[in-house]
Write a protein that holds these residues in place. Structure first.
Motif, PDB file in Angstrom:
ATOM      1  N   LEU A   1     112.445  58.228  29.957  1.00 40.03           N
ATOM      2  CA  LEU A   1     112.579  56.772  30.077  1.00 40.03           C
ATOM      3  C   LEU A   1     112.736  56.123  28.694  1.00 40.03           C
ATOM      4  O   LEU A   1     113.609  55.288  28.473  1.00 40.03           O
ATOM      5  N   VAL A   2     111.879  56.522  27.772  1.00 37.05           N
ATOM      6  CA  VAL A   2     111.922  55.934  26.425  1.00 37.05           C
ATOM      7  C   VAL A   2     113.251  56.260  25.744  1.00 37.05           C
ATOM      8  O   VAL A   2     113.898  55.386  25.160  1.00 37.05           O
ATOM      9  N   LEU A   3     113.685  57.513  25.850  1.00 38.38           N
ATOM     10  CA  LEU A   3     114.950  57.906  25.198  1.00 38.38           C
ATOM     11  C   LEU A   3     116.147  57.173  25.807  1.00 38.38           C
ATOM     12  O   LEU A   3     117.100  56.831  25.119  1.00 38.38           O
ATOM     13  N   ARG A   4     116.070  56.934  27.122  1.00 39.43           N
ATOM     14  CA  ARG A   4     117.181  56.252  27.810  1.00 39.43           C
ATOM     15  C   ARG A   4     117.229  54.766  27.482  1.00 39.43           C
ATOM     16  O   ARG A   4     118.288  54.190  27.285  1.00 39.43           O
ATOM     17  N   GLU A   5     116.053  54.148  27.421  1.00 42.36           N
ATOM     18  CA  GLU A   5     115.988  52.681  27.372  1.00 42.36           C
ATOM     19  C   GLU A   5     115.974  52.102  25.952  1.00 42.36           C
ATOM     20  O   GLU A   5     116.348  50.957  25.748  1.00 42.36           O
ATOM     21  N   ILE A   6     115.449  52.877  24.999  1.00 39.95           N
ATOM     22  CA  ILE A   6     115.273  52.308  23.649  1.00 39.95           C
ATOM     23  C   ILE A   6     116.205  53.001  22.667  1.00 39.95           C
ATOM     24  O   ILE A   6     116.143  54.228  22.485  1.00 39.95           O
ATOM     25  N   LYS A   7     117.020  52.188  22.035  1.00 41.79           N
ATOM     26  CA  LYS A   7     117.971  52.733  21.062  1.00 41.79           C
ATOM     27  C   LYS A   7     117.192  53.377  19.896  1.00 41.79           C
ATOM     28  O   LYS A   7     116.215  52.803  19.420  1.00 41.79           O
TER      29      LYS A   7
ATOM     30  N   ALA B   1     105.482  40.994  16.364  1.00 43.17           N
ATOM     31  CA  ALA B   1     106.889  41.396  16.139  1.00 43.17           C
ATOM     32  C   ALA B   1     107.013  42.688  15.324  1.00 43.17           C
ATOM     33  O   ALA B   1     107.568  42.686  14.211  1.00 43.17           O
ATOM     34  N   PRO B   2     106.506  43.800  15.874  1.00 46.87           N
ATOM     35  CA  PRO B   2     106.568  45.058  15.112  1.00 46.87           C
ATOM     36  C   PRO B   2     107.991  45.598  15.012  1.00 46.87           C
ATOM     37  O   PRO B   2     108.813  45.364  15.888  1.00 46.87           O
ATOM     38  N   ASP B   3     108.246  46.346  13.936  1.00 47.07           N
ATOM     39  CA  ASP B   3     109.512  47.088  13.840  1.00 47.07           C
ATOM     40  C   ASP B   3     109.477  48.303  14.774  1.00 47.07           C
ATOM     41  O   ASP B   3     110.502  48.747  15.267  1.00 47.07           O
ATOM     42  N   VAL B   4     108.240  48.828  14.945  1.00 44.40           N
ATOM     43  CA  VAL B   4     108.079  50.053  15.739  1.00 44.40           C
ATOM     44  C   VAL B   4     106.844  49.932  16.628  1.00 44.40           C
ATOM     45  O   VAL B   4     105.802  49.435  16.180  1.00 44.40           O
ATOM     46  N   ILE B   5     106.966  50.410  17.874  1.00 48.48           N
ATOM     47  CA  ILE B   5     105.790  50.571  18.732  1.00 48.48           C
ATOM     48  C   ILE B   5     105.573  52.066  18.926  1.00 48.48           C
ATOM     49  O   ILE B   5     106.488  52.783  19.351  1.00 48.48           O
ATOM     50  N   VAL B   6     104.364  52.532  18.584  1.00 46.60           N
ATOM     51  CA  VAL B   6     104.013  53.947  18.774  1.00 46.60           C
ATOM     52  C   VAL B   6     103.096  54.020  19.986  1.00 46.60           C
ATOM     53  O   VAL B   6     102.002  53.447  19.979  1.00 46.60           O
ATOM     54  N   HIS B   7     103.550  54.717  21.018  1.00 45.71           N
ATOM     55  CA  HIS B   7     102.803  54.727  22.285  1.00 45.71           C
ATOM     56  C   HIS B   7     101.957  56.000  22.402  1.00 45.71           C
ATOM     57  O   HIS B   7     102.476  57.070  22.733  1.00 45.71           O
ATOM     58  N   CYS B   8     100.656  55.849  22.118  1.00 44.25           N
ATOM     59  CA  CYS B   8      99.734  56.994  22.207  1.00 44.25           C
ATOM     60  C   CYS B   8      98.793  56.870  23.401  1.00 44.25           C
ATOM     61  O   CYS B   8      97.990  57.766  23.650  1.00 44.25           O
TER      62      CYS B   8
ATOM     63  N   ASN C   1     112.634  43.799  20.276  1.00 48.01           N
ATOM     64  CA  ASN C   1     113.732  44.498  19.603  1.00 48.01           C
ATOM     65  C   ASN C   1     113.191  45.537  18.622  1.00 48.01           C
ATOM     66  O   ASN C   1     113.685  45.680  17.506  1.00 48.01           O
ATOM     67  N   SER C   2     112.114  46.231  19.035  1.00 41.62           N
ATOM     68  CA  SER C   2     111.524  47.224  18.126  1.00 41.62           C
ATOM     69  C   SER C   2     111.894  48.641  18.554  1.00 41.62           C
ATOM     70  O   SER C   2     112.213  48.885  19.714  1.00 41.62           O
ATOM     71  N   ARG C   3     111.829  49.528  17.595  1.00 39.43           N
ATOM     72  CA  ARG C   3     112.000  50.952  17.904  1.00 39.43           C
ATOM     73  C   ARG C   3     110.736  51.440  18.599  1.00 39.43           C
ATOM     74  O   ARG C   3     109.705  50.769  18.602  1.00 39.43           O
ATOM     75  N   MET C   4     110.793  52.661  19.139  1.00 41.67           N
ATOM     76  CA  MET C   4     109.603  53.163  19.822  1.00 41.67           C
ATOM     77  C   MET C   4     109.417  54.656  19.546  1.00 41.67           C
ATOM     78  O   MET C   4     110.399  55.395  19.401  1.00 41.67           O
ATOM     79  N   VAL C   5     108.140  55.060  19.452  1.00 40.44           N
ATOM     80  CA  VAL C   5     107.813  56.487  19.346  1.00 40.44           C
ATOM     81  C   VAL C   5     106.981  56.854  20.549  1.00 40.44           C
ATOM     82  O   VAL C   5     105.988  56.183  20.855  1.00 40.44           O
TER      83      VAL C   5
END
Ligand SMILES: NC(=O)C1=CN([C@@H]2O[C@H](COP(=O)(O)OP(=O)(O)OC[C@H]3O[C@@H](n4cnc5c(N)ncnc54)[C@H](OP(=O)(O)O)[C@@H]3O)[C@@H](O)[C@H]2O)C=CC1
Ligand SMILES: Cc1cn([C@H]2C[C@H](O)[C@@H](COP(=O)(O)OP(=O)(O)O[C@H]3O[C@@H](C)C(=O)[C@@H](O)[C@H]3O)O2)c(=O)[nH]c1=O
Length: 291
Positions: A142-148, A59-66, A101-105
């Motif tokens: 896609l990320v900008l559109r889908e994740i608040k 249950a991360p607050d943030v997922i960083v996709h590298c 429900n996490s943010r994403m980078v």
């Protein structure tokens, strides 16, 4: 902050894992084919893989996709593999981020621009000219559109510490240290803003800490072409033996077209963080040759 990093066995991800841990975050980073001591297995192309780390449970607050395929020429000749490893992997992680429900980078590139008028600020119009670049743009949109409140960090010519030492600067350093003669045929007309992965991790941390969102260009204090970059590194090895042949991009005949005037104006970040000091190739090389 609880953070999951995909691709933490790679250059950018491993620096993020180290820095975020030092900053007191609870961090889990993943590898795919290159297992490291501090990573867990996760295949972004197969979210049902039985050995996958359970991101939902963490249950991360943030997922960083590298995680991605970063070999630009290989992407040009293998567009389906490029789509899978850049776009499909992002579709899959976006679904996980939504479930948690996490943010994403998302980490993107200056290759979303065509290189006619760089260096670029965030509001410049995009125009990707290679398969890799088109897929990176599709994934960031896609990320900008889908994740608040998603964050997209665009970076380029990344160098720095990494276990496999596969980045451009590390490869030159390795060969110099091993007293190998280098033969380098490099484009003198491809410009970028090389950035240390450690600075990218530091910049990402402050942006996450301050709940920033949207696109940020992250560069350094350098704006160099490939020949200048190599020579800057070689200057720290006075005994290095090398043949350096500066070539035009037209003569290089690389499979994927490259933006010529690439790189970034990082005014947006610098305006919001005027005290944030970026390093450059010289400061990195000084630190490595003093080790
Ligand atoms: N390096 C650069 O100059 C630039 C990089 N970028 C972007 O930054 C991001 C990170 O790049 P960088 O750190 O250099 O890349 P690396 O090649 O160093 O790392 C890529 C990571 O992706 C992982 N990976 C590959 N396939 C999968 C998969 N199916 N599932 C999960 N993970 C996978 C790799 O794992 P393993 O190795 O264990 O298989 C590795 O950890 C990428 O999105 C890239 O496009 C943007 C601009 C410039
Ligand atoms: C990554 C990689 C590159 N190469 C080659 C291709 C290229 O001619 C040369 C230099 O490679 P570079 O990694 O510097 O790739 P290059 O395409 O020159 O640089 C770009 O990288 C991608 C990821 C970006 O997003 C860009 O911003 C930019 O940094 O090495 C390999 O042979 N194998 C590899 O695994």
């Amino acid at each position: 902050m609880k953070i999951f990093i995909s691709g933490a066995s790679g250059l950018v991800g491993s620096n993020c894992l180290k820095h975020f841990t030092e900053m007191g975050c609870e961090v889990v980073g993943s590898y795919f084919s290159f297992q490291t001591d501090d990573t867990v297995f996760y295949d972004t192309l197969n979210p049902e893989h039985p050995y996958n780390f359970n991101i939902e449970e963490f249950a991360p607050d943030v997922i960083v996709h590298c995680g991605a395929l970063t070999h630009v020429d290989h992407c040009e000749t293998h567009p389906e593999e490029s789509y899978d490893k850049t776009v499909q992997s992002t579709i899959n992680l976006v679904a996980v981020a939504k479930a948690c429900n996490s943010r994403m980078v998302y980490i993107s590139t200056d290759y979303v621009f065509d290189g006619a008028t760089g260096p670029y600020s965030e509001d410049a119009p995009v125009n990707p000219i290679s398969v890799y670049a088109r897929h990176k743009l599709e994934a960031e949109q896609l990320v900008l559109r889908e994740i608040k409140d998603a964050l997209v960090l665009r970076v380029t010519n990344v160098y720095g510490d990494e276990l496999r030492g596969k980045n451009f600067v590390a490869r030159i350093m390795d060969q110099c240290r091993n007293k190998q003669k280098l033969t380098l045929k490099l484009p003198y007309d491809q410009y970028a803003s090389p950035a240390n992965a450690w600075d990218i991790a530091r910049a990402m941390y402050v942006l996450l800490r301050d709940a920033k969102s949207g696109i940020y260009h992250i560069g350094s204090t350098d704006y160099l072409n490939r020949v200048e970059l190599a020579l800057r590194v070689l200057s720290y090895f006075p005994d290095a033996e090398y043949d350096l042949v500066p070539m035009s991009t037209a003569d290089m005949k690389q499979p994927a077209p490259r933006p010529l005037l690439g790189g970034f104006v990082k005014m947006k970040f610098s305006n919001e963080y005027p005290e944030f000091l970026f390093g450059n190739v010289d400061s990195y090389m000084r630190s490595k040759t003093l080790e």
